[in-house]
Design an enzyme around this catalytic site. Structure first.
Site, PDB file in Angstrom:
ATOM      1  N   GLU A 127     -18.043 -37.227 -71.495  1.00  0.00           N
ATOM      2  CA  GLU A 127     -17.825 -35.830 -71.869  1.00  0.00           C
ATOM      3  C   GLU A 127     -18.534 -35.569 -73.195  1.00  0.00           C
ATOM      4  O   GLU A 127     -18.416 -36.378 -74.109  1.00  0.00           O
ATOM      5  CB  GLU A 127     -16.336 -35.511 -72.038  1.00  0.00           C
ATOM      6  CG  GLU A 127     -16.115 -34.012 -72.194  1.00  0.00           C
ATOM      7  CD  GLU A 127     -14.639 -33.611 -72.305  1.00  0.00           C
ATOM      8  OE1 GLU A 127     -13.775 -34.497 -72.385  1.00  0.00           O
ATOM      9  OE2 GLU A 127     -14.374 -32.410 -72.337  1.00  0.00           O
ATOM     10  N   GLY A 267     -10.800 -38.901 -80.485  1.00  0.00           N
ATOM     11  CA  GLY A 267      -9.549 -39.659 -80.346  1.00  0.00           C
ATOM     12  C   GLY A 267      -9.490 -40.467 -79.065  1.00  0.00           C
ATOM     13  O   GLY A 267      -9.257 -41.671 -79.084  1.00  0.00           O
ATOM     14  N   ALA A 268      -9.734 -39.816 -77.937  1.00  0.00           N
ATOM     15  CA  ALA A 268      -9.612 -40.503 -76.659  1.00  0.00           C
ATOM     16  C   ALA A 268     -10.198 -39.635 -75.559  1.00  0.00           C
ATOM     17  O   ALA A 268     -10.498 -38.462 -75.779  1.00  0.00           O
ATOM     18  CB  ALA A 268      -8.152 -40.793 -76.353  1.00  0.00           C
ATOM     19  N   GLU A 270     -10.096 -38.719 -71.197  1.00  0.00           N
ATOM     20  CA  GLU A 270      -9.230 -38.746 -70.018  1.00  0.00           C
ATOM     21  C   GLU A 270      -9.906 -39.178 -68.719  1.00  0.00           C
ATOM     22  O   GLU A 270      -9.454 -38.786 -67.640  1.00  0.00           O
ATOM     23  CB  GLU A 270      -8.638 -37.349 -69.836  1.00  0.00           C
ATOM     24  CG  GLU A 270      -9.635 -36.245 -69.379  1.00  0.00           C
ATOM     25  CD  GLU A 270     -10.218 -35.403 -70.520  1.00  0.00           C
ATOM     26  OE1 GLU A 270     -10.238 -35.875 -71.673  1.00  0.00           O
ATOM     27  OE2 GLU A 270     -10.670 -34.284 -70.239  1.00  0.00           O
ATOM     28  N   ASN A 271     -10.955 -39.987 -68.732  1.00  0.00           N
ATOM     29  CA  ASN A 271     -11.641 -40.406 -67.508  1.00  0.00           C
ATOM     30  C   ASN A 271     -10.635 -40.780 -66.415  1.00  0.00           C
ATOM     31  O   ASN A 271      -9.669 -41.473 -66.663  1.00  0.00           O
ATOM     32  CB  ASN A 271     -12.507 -41.637 -67.784  1.00  0.00           C
ATOM     33  CG  ASN A 271     -13.263 -41.521 -69.081  1.00  0.00           C
ATOM     34  OD1 ASN A 271     -14.054 -40.609 -69.251  1.00  0.00           O
ATOM     35  ND2 ASN A 271     -12.988 -42.415 -70.024  1.00  0.00           N
ATOM     36  N   HIS A 303      -1.411 -36.710 -74.189  1.00  0.00           N
ATOM     37  CA  HIS A 303      -2.461 -35.708 -73.977  1.00  0.00           C
ATOM     38  C   HIS A 303      -3.441 -36.173 -72.887  1.00  0.00           C
ATOM     39  O   HIS A 303      -3.714 -35.436 -71.932  1.00  0.00           O
ATOM     40  CB  HIS A 303      -3.202 -35.458 -75.296  1.00  0.00           C
ATOM     41  CG  HIS A 303      -4.327 -34.479 -75.192  1.00  0.00           C
ATOM     42  ND1 HIS A 303      -4.191 -33.157 -75.511  1.00  0.00           N
ATOM     43  CD2 HIS A 303      -5.621 -34.633 -74.812  1.00  0.00           C
ATOM     44  CE1 HIS A 303      -5.347 -32.530 -75.323  1.00  0.00           C
ATOM     45  NE2 HIS A 303      -6.238 -33.415 -74.906  1.00  0.00           N
ATOM     46  N   GLU A 304      -3.940 -37.382 -73.016  1.00  0.00           N
ATOM     47  CA  GLU A 304      -4.928 -37.858 -72.037  1.00  0.00           C
ATOM     48  C   GLU A 304      -4.281 -38.033 -70.667  1.00  0.00           C
ATOM     49  O   GLU A 304      -4.880 -37.724 -69.640  1.00  0.00           O
ATOM     50  CB  GLU A 304      -5.583 -39.164 -72.498  1.00  0.00           C
ATOM     51  CG  GLU A 304      -6.213 -39.128 -73.890  1.00  0.00           C
ATOM     52  CD  GLU A 304      -7.139 -37.956 -74.146  1.00  0.00           C
ATOM     53  OE1 GLU A 304      -7.765 -37.472 -73.189  1.00  0.00           O
ATOM     54  OE2 GLU A 304      -7.229 -37.510 -75.313  1.00  0.00           O
ATOM     55  N   HIS A 307      -3.958 -34.762 -68.886  1.00  0.00           N
ATOM     56  CA  HIS A 307      -5.231 -34.267 -68.353  1.00  0.00           C
ATOM     57  C   HIS A 307      -5.416 -34.652 -66.882  1.00  0.00           C
ATOM     58  O   HIS A 307      -6.227 -34.037 -66.187  1.00  0.00           O
ATOM     59  CB  HIS A 307      -6.410 -34.869 -69.132  1.00  0.00           C
ATOM     60  CG  HIS A 307      -6.893 -34.032 -70.292  1.00  0.00           C
ATOM     61  ND1 HIS A 307      -7.075 -32.673 -70.217  1.00  0.00           N
ATOM     62  CD2 HIS A 307      -7.280 -34.386 -71.547  1.00  0.00           C
ATOM     63  CE1 HIS A 307      -7.549 -32.218 -71.385  1.00  0.00           C
ATOM     64  NE2 HIS A 307      -7.670 -33.237 -72.211  1.00  0.00           N
TER      65      HIS A 307
HETATM   66  N1  TRP Z   1     -11.576 -34.600 -73.567  1.00  0.00           N
HETATM   67  C1  TRP Z   1     -11.256 -35.329 -74.775  1.00  0.00           C
HETATM   68  C2  TRP Z   1      -9.867 -34.883 -75.155  1.00  0.00           C
HETATM   69  O1  TRP Z   1      -8.926 -35.233 -74.581  1.00  0.00           O
HETATM   70  C3  TRP Z   1     -12.236 -35.010 -75.846  1.00  0.00           C
HETATM   71  C4  TRP Z   1     -13.326 -35.992 -76.100  1.00  0.00           C
HETATM   72  C5  TRP Z   1     -13.204 -37.305 -76.210  1.00  0.00           C
HETATM   73  C6  TRP Z   1     -14.683 -35.719 -76.400  1.00  0.00           C
HETATM   74  N2  TRP Z   1     -14.404 -37.869 -76.536  1.00  0.00           N
HETATM   75  C7  TRP Z   1     -15.313 -36.921 -76.670  1.00  0.00           C
HETATM   76  C8  TRP Z   1     -15.425 -34.574 -76.475  1.00  0.00           C
HETATM   77  C9  TRP Z   1     -16.665 -37.001 -77.023  1.00  0.00           C
HETATM   78  C10 TRP Z   1     -16.767 -34.645 -76.812  1.00  0.00           C
HETATM   79  C11 TRP Z   1     -17.382 -35.851 -77.072  1.00  0.00           C
HETATM   80  O2  TRP Z   1      -9.625 -34.044 -75.942  1.00  0.00           O
HETATM   81 ZN    ZN Z   2      -8.110 -33.083 -74.242  1.00  0.00          ZN
END
Ligand code: TRP
Ligand code: ZN
Length: 877
Positions: A127, A267-268, A270-271, A303-304, A307
């Site tokens: 992402e 932070g993390a 959600e794959n 949070h993840e 998702h």
């Molecule tokens: N979708 C992630 C979240 O839970 C956001 C995210 C994680 C992200 N790593 C990233 C966005 C790297 C851009 C680039 O919020």
């Molecule tokens: Zn998110």
């Protein structure tokens, strides 16, 4: 090959469905640190709405194209054309299987986007647009495919090899290599793809869903820190249970994995079935992590996990819809934390984050609605606006239609859109259809940027016993949006009698009162609400629980604020009343040249909070904090750096001295003597105790220093140890230096603790902090190669007004120097560091010129990344 450096503007209104769909993706990934080969097989189908012969546009960057064939027939070179963002394949008719061979270089991928190495572990971040750095592909979220992934790697360095979904096959190969095959049955956009391979430790558990399915839960990390993953595992199980109970949502695969890595831009992530986390969002053990860290890990794990439904099962049609998944998922994690801990304390923290992080963004050069209209680099739009203001917008829908209709709306949203890539409009329509409410005007929250202001005038007519609130709303102009329309704003309120009782609320035209709290709906620029049947003038408690992300202006008298602080039923407004009392003194001090003194009203208020502290220590800890520099700065058209720092420092010293006995008594009362306990109650006691310690060292006496030293020596947990270290540093006592040395020596092998050590020194409230930070830049533990480390030193410094806003501009220069060093390696990190420099507008002339000059220095670099280019150029516009 395209290098991803184009600087064109992408617009929401230009959205078009793709001409092709990729229904399935088979990947064959042969992992080698310097040269990984990926063979991809894309099963393509023409979009029925598109003409035969339309080009197939594939995104690709930072890769080497090797060869391609369609249904086994090699493509000839004229069929593959370069484009600004990848390749166009010509002469495709109705579809088929396109096989492409490509190579990438994980070892030299310092951008941490695509496939890279973190301490020898292969991992991915896709992402928003990282998959195009792994394989030529339709790297856009409306193209959803099933994946089958075959990973080949070294048996020795990569005993664990993971991807999304379920493991289906594995085996040995010659030359010390082996392979593993994974299949994900759920169609997903490429941004949710993940792959991990390395020598990883494993923590395992399981969760039985309410329908009785047993889910295998696995957390992987470097071996040395696997015993710091237990709290994340507990958090995961709580999240799974909560989502079933609160939303009726169950997990949908038999396996859920989290991998923690040390190098991660955010932070993390959600794959699907394989979340990848920053270690800072995963690891928590009482000796190395504070209570705040524990809550942060719990929040991000939740949070993840959330998702999986809000983001993965229903995803975004395009990146302009990002708040569809992020705003909603943040709102869900806020509800979860409120249920697990104190709802009021959670709300206070979220509002602070909004005021300190989102309001300045909304007033700055990168201001955008929660659903932006255009962007140059999508990574610049993972913002407080899209996330936190986005969550406020969901919260307002929840408030306006009520919890029952909200839940019905969520159910309808999944019924309609499970398995689809949709828009914010689809979400709002589901909420409208389920509730029967018209959200037409409410939709402006999605398209209008800026923080609305509500001004309230009140009048009481003793003859008729009626009380009128006249409310005007307006939103100041923001970058590119000069004219604003009135918004649909839920205003939760109550009225208190002068002795603090909640009063029954009866509006003009009603025959009987309807409770003591209600939600008024503002829709016009100016509206009048008249309450009837009142014997004397009430004290209004407005915007309870911060029912809308707005600024509220109402001229309270000190004794009214004291009444609200002491007696309002709404805990958020009790806190808010105390903040307003303090803000008033601080602003008076700013206007008087930078010196503030505690008033009797504020001293009485703080004493009252401390007296009530046993009932809710965590709340009390929040209620005796002063508004921050950033929030104070928003209250005047020009930010007076010296005035605000002077006023804050003098008020801090004044409160420290005037309440010396109270801080000491509070400390003794809440200082647990027994061994560490992790529960909410014990954490709350630590919070108020450490806040008292912090206060007592602002104007330290020997007793306060001794308390801090004793706590530093004896603490059996990081919360207390770090709070004591902070207190010693704040006190400027000579013993601080040796405490810093002891702390480093003890924790030098725990990177996350070393980050705290850097961050503490970078946040010191004095101009000399620049020299400290410059010295720490050369500390052997400092590196620009790890985002957490960069943020803990440079990022923290850039948010420390004392150093960053030095009058001579040396703070700005220092930060820009680091940005220009980081940018070629990691543009996402560089661009995040640049944001504070872009917000020069509210500062004095001199500082504005200095900040602009730094931004111009960046823009003069011909090789500046697209990420930094967008921030610098929009800031200077
Ligand atoms: N979708 C992630 C979240 O839970 C956001 C995210 C994680 C992200 N790593 C990233 C966005 C790297 C851009 C680039 O919020
Ligand atoms: Zn998110």
């Amino acid at each position: 090959m395209a290098d991803g450096s184009t600087r064109s503007i992408i617009r929401r209104e230009d959205y078009r469905e793709p001409d092709w769909w990729t229904r399935q993706i088979e990947l064959d990934v042969d992992l080698k640190p310097l040269e990984t080969t990926v063979v991809s097989r894309l099963t393509l189908e023409r979009n029925v709405k598109s003409p035969a012969g339309a080009d197939l546009l594939l995104d690709g960057e930072a890769m080497t194209f090797v060869s391609a064939s369609l249904d086994g027939v090699p493509l000839d070179p004229q069929q593959v054309e370069r484009t600004a963002t990848g390749i166009a394949v010509k002469g495709m008719r109705d579809g088929g299987v396109l096989e492409i061979t490509q190579r990438c270089d994980p070892r030299n991928n310092t951008a941490l986007s695509g496939l890279y190495l973190s301490n020898g572990i292969f991992c991915t971040q896709c992402e928003a647009e990282g998959f195009r750095r792994i394989a030529f592909s339709q790297d856009r979220p409306d193209v959803m495919s099933t994946y089958r992934v075959r990973i080949t790697g070294d048996r020795k360095s990569c005993p664990v090899m993971l991807s999304n979904g379920n493991p289906v096959e594995q085996g040995d190969l010659p030359d010390g290599r082996h392979y593993a095959v994974w299949e994900d049955p759920f169609p997903k956009p490429s941004y949710l793809f993940a792959l991990v391979a390395g020598d990883l430790g494993l923590l395992q558990d399981s969760f039985t869903t309410r329908s009785g399915r047993v889910v295998d839960l696995r957390i992987y990390s470097e071996h040395a820190v696997i015993d710091q993953c237990r709290h994340a595992m507990e958090s995961l199980k709580k999240s799974m249970k909560w989502d079933e109970e609160a939303y009726g949502l169950e997990y949908d695969l038999d396996l859920f994995m989290i991998v923690a890595v040390s190098h991660f831009n955010m932070g993390a992530m959600e794959n699907k079935g394989l979340n990848i986390f920053n270690t800072s969002a995963t690891l928590a053990r009482a000796d190395t992590a504070t209570d705040a860290d524990f809550m942060q890990v719990e929040r991000i794990v939740a949070h993840e996990y959330f998702h999986n439904w809000t983001g993965n099962r229903v995803t975004c049609r395009d990146w302009f819809q990002l708040t569809l998944k992020e705003g909603l998922t943040v709102f869900r994690d806020q509800q979860f934390t409120a249920d697990m801990h104190s709802a009021a304390v959670k709300r206070i923290g979220d509002v602070q984050l909004l005021r300190e992080g989102q309001f300045p963004e909304d007033a700055g050069p990168m201001s955008h609605p929660i659903r932006p209209d255009s962007y140059v680099e999508i990574n610049n739009f993972y913002t407080r606006t899209v996330y936190e203001k986005g969550a406020e917008v969901i919260r307002m829908i929840h408030t306006l239609i009520g919890p029952k209709a909200y839940r019905a709306g969520i159910d309808l949203y999944f019924e309609r859109h499970d398995g689809q890539a949709v828009t914010c409009e689809d979400f709002v329509r589901a909420m409208e259809d389920a509730s029967g409410r018209d959200l037409g005007q409410f939709r402006r929250w999605y398209s209008q940027a800026g923080t609305p202001e509500l001004s309230v005038e009140r009048s009481f007519d003793p003859r008729s016993g009626s009380y009128a609130l006249e409310i005007t709303q307006g939103t100041p102009p923001t970058a590119g949006q000069p004219d604003k329309l009135p918004l649909h704003v839920p205003l939760r309120l109550g009225l208190l009698s002068r002795d603090g009782r909640p009063l029954p609320l009866m509006l003009e035209g009603e025959n009987e009162p309807q409770g003591t709290e209600r939600v008024l709906e503002l829709t016009g620029e100016r509206q009048r609400f008249v309450f009837k049947g009142l014997n004397s003038e009430p004290v209004p408690s407005l915007l309870r629980n911060f029912s809308a992300p707005v600024r509220l202006k109402l001229d309270y008298a000190d004794d009214e604020l004291a009444l609200l602080l002491g007696q309002d039923e709404d805990a958020f407004n009790r806190w808010e009343a105390g903040q307003q009392l303090a803000m008033r003194l601080i602003l008076r001090g700013v206007d008087a040249g930078g010196h503030a003194e505690a008033s009797d009203a504020l001293l009485a208020a703080f004493r009252k909070v401390l007296a009530d502290a046993p009932a809710d220590p965590a709340f009390a800890a929040r209620a005796v904090q002063l508004p921050s520099f950033t929030y104070v700065g928003q209250q005047r058209p020009v930010i007076d750096v010296e005035g605000i720092t002077g006023a804050l420092r003098s008020l801090q010293r004044g409160l420290s001295t005037a309440l010396r006995e109270d801080w000491a008594a509070t400390y003794e009362h809440f200082h647990d003597i027994g061994p560490f306990a992790a529960d909410n109650g014990a954490a709350g006691r630590r919070a108020i105790k450490n806040q008292a310690l912090f206060w007592s060292v602002q104007a330290p006496d020997a007793a306060a220093i001794a308390r801090a030293q004793r706590q530093f020596e004896r603490a059996d947990n990081m919360t207390d140890s770090f709070a004591a270290l902070r207190a010693l540093v704040e006190s400027r006592d000579p013993s601080a230096a040796s405490a810093l040395g002891t702390f480093y020596a003890r924790w030098q092998n725990e990177p996350l603790v070393v980050n705290k050590w850097f961050a503490l020194q970078a946040s010191a409230d004095d101009e000399g902090v620049l020299a400290t930070v410059e010295r720490l830049l050369h500390h052997p533990a400092f590196t620009l190669g790890n985002p957490n480390r960069v943020y803990s030193l440079v990022g923290v410094f850039a948010n420390n007004p004392a150093g960053f806003h030095r009058a001579d501009g040396a703070g700005y220069r220092f930060v820009m120097d680091r940005i220009l060093e980081v940018d070629p390696k990691n543009p996402q990190v560089a661009s995040r560091l640049m944001r504070p420099l872009g917000r020069f507008k509210p500062y004095d002339e001199r500082r504005r010129a200095l900040m602009r000059a730094e931004l111009e220095r960046a823009l003069a670099r011909p090789d500046l990344s697209r990420d930094c280019y967008e921030v610098a150029s929009k800031s200077l516009e």
